[in-house]
Design an enzyme around this catalytic site. Structure first.
Site, short mmCIF file in Angstrom:
data_model
loop_
_atom_site.label_atom_id
_atom_site.label_comp_id
_atom_site.label_asym_id
_atom_site.label_seq_id
_atom_site.Cartn_x
_atom_site.Cartn_y
_atom_site.Cartn_z
N CYS A 106 0.82 -1.23 0.00
CA CYS A 106 0.00 0.00 0.00
C CYS A 106 0.85 1.27 0.00
CB CYS A 106 -0.97 0.00 1.18
SG CYS A 106 -0.17 0.27 2.78
N HIS A 143 -2.68 11.09 15.89
CA HIS A 143 -3.21 10.28 14.80
C HIS A 143 -2.06 9.46 14.22
CE1 HIS A 143 -5.38 9.17 11.11
NE2 HIS A 143 -4.26 9.50 10.47
N HIS A 146 -4.75 4.06 10.03
CA HIS A 146 -6.03 3.33 10.08
C HIS A 146 -5.78 1.83 10.17
CE1 HIS A 146 -7.19 7.24 8.30
NE2 HIS A 146 -8.33 7.04 8.95
N ASP A 150 -7.96 -6.34 6.13
CA ASP A 150 -7.48 -7.08 4.96
C ASP A 150 -6.03 -7.53 5.13
OD1 ASP A 150 -6.11 -4.71 4.79
OD2 ASP A 150 -7.06 -4.02 2.94
N ARG A 158 -4.60 -5.13 9.03
CA ARG A 158 -3.52 -4.29 8.49
C ARG A 158 -3.56 -2.94 9.19
NH1 ARG A 158 -3.62 -0.62 3.73
NH2 ARG A 158 -5.68 -1.51 3.31
N CYS A 160 -2.27 0.35 8.91
CA CYS A 160 -1.67 1.19 7.87
C CYS A 160 -1.29 2.52 8.54
CB CYS A 160 -2.69 1.40 6.76
SG CYS A 160 -2.06 2.34 5.38
#
Ligand code: FE
Length: 175
Positions: A106, A143, A146, A150, A158, A160
């Site tokens: 990704c 932050h 996310h 998957d 995951r 990410c």
């Protein structure tokens, strides 16, 4: 009962011991309120103390404070394979370790799980017309990125994460 001579008679007024006592108690009341609320207010102000952001780059600030997303395939750790620890760029809390990092394709650092489940917290993110699970640093609220369902088996998750939210420390004895 007090009586004071005036120009056209006497001024009679009441100043009893009871009244003095009540006034004294009122004063004492506010003194005690002050004594007990000052430490509480001070402590609450300390608890809400904002983390130090002075060392952050504009990108790190935007990502951690405004939930911005850094560009994929053009960030510090997306393709990093060294052994080590990924800490929160703001508070230094240990968030992820390299043994749970994998190539998701990704373009962002991807992990199957955090080092400790308590190190992160989650929030529903409905921005950009999507419903996603936002991942934040549990300690300072930064932050991070996310979580998507998957990831590889058996956990199927995951994480990410933006490189801009992380600071990598190599494992002892390694570079
Ligand atoms: Fe943090």
């Amino acid at each position: 009962l007090n009586i004071e001579p005036q120009a056209h008679g006497y001024r009679i007024f009441l100043r009893s011991n009871l009244q003095k006592t009540i006034c004294g108690m009122k004063t004492l009341h506010w003194v005690f309120v002050g004594i007990f609320t000052c430490p509480v207010l001070t402590q609450s102000a300390m608890c809400q103390k904002k983390p130090d952001l002075s060392h952050l780059t504009p990108l790190q600030r935007a990502v951690t404070q405004e939930a911005a997303t850094e560009p994929p395939f053009n960030n510090a750790y997306w393709n990093k394979h060294d052994d080590g620890t990924y800490r929160c760029v703001i508070c230094g809390a240990v968030l992820f370790k390299s043994d749970r990092k994998y190539d998701s394709g990704c373009g962002w650092p991807s992990f199957t799980k955090p080092e400790e489940e308590a190190a992160v917290k989650y929030r529903v993110d409905t921005s950009h017309g999507m419903v996603r699970e936002e991942v934040l640093c549990a300690k300072c609220g930064a932050h991070l990125g996310h979580r998507f369902p998957d990831g590889p088996a058996p956990l199927g998750q995951r994480y990410c994460i933006n490189s801009a939210s992380l600071k990598f420390s190599p494992k002892e004895g390694k570079k």
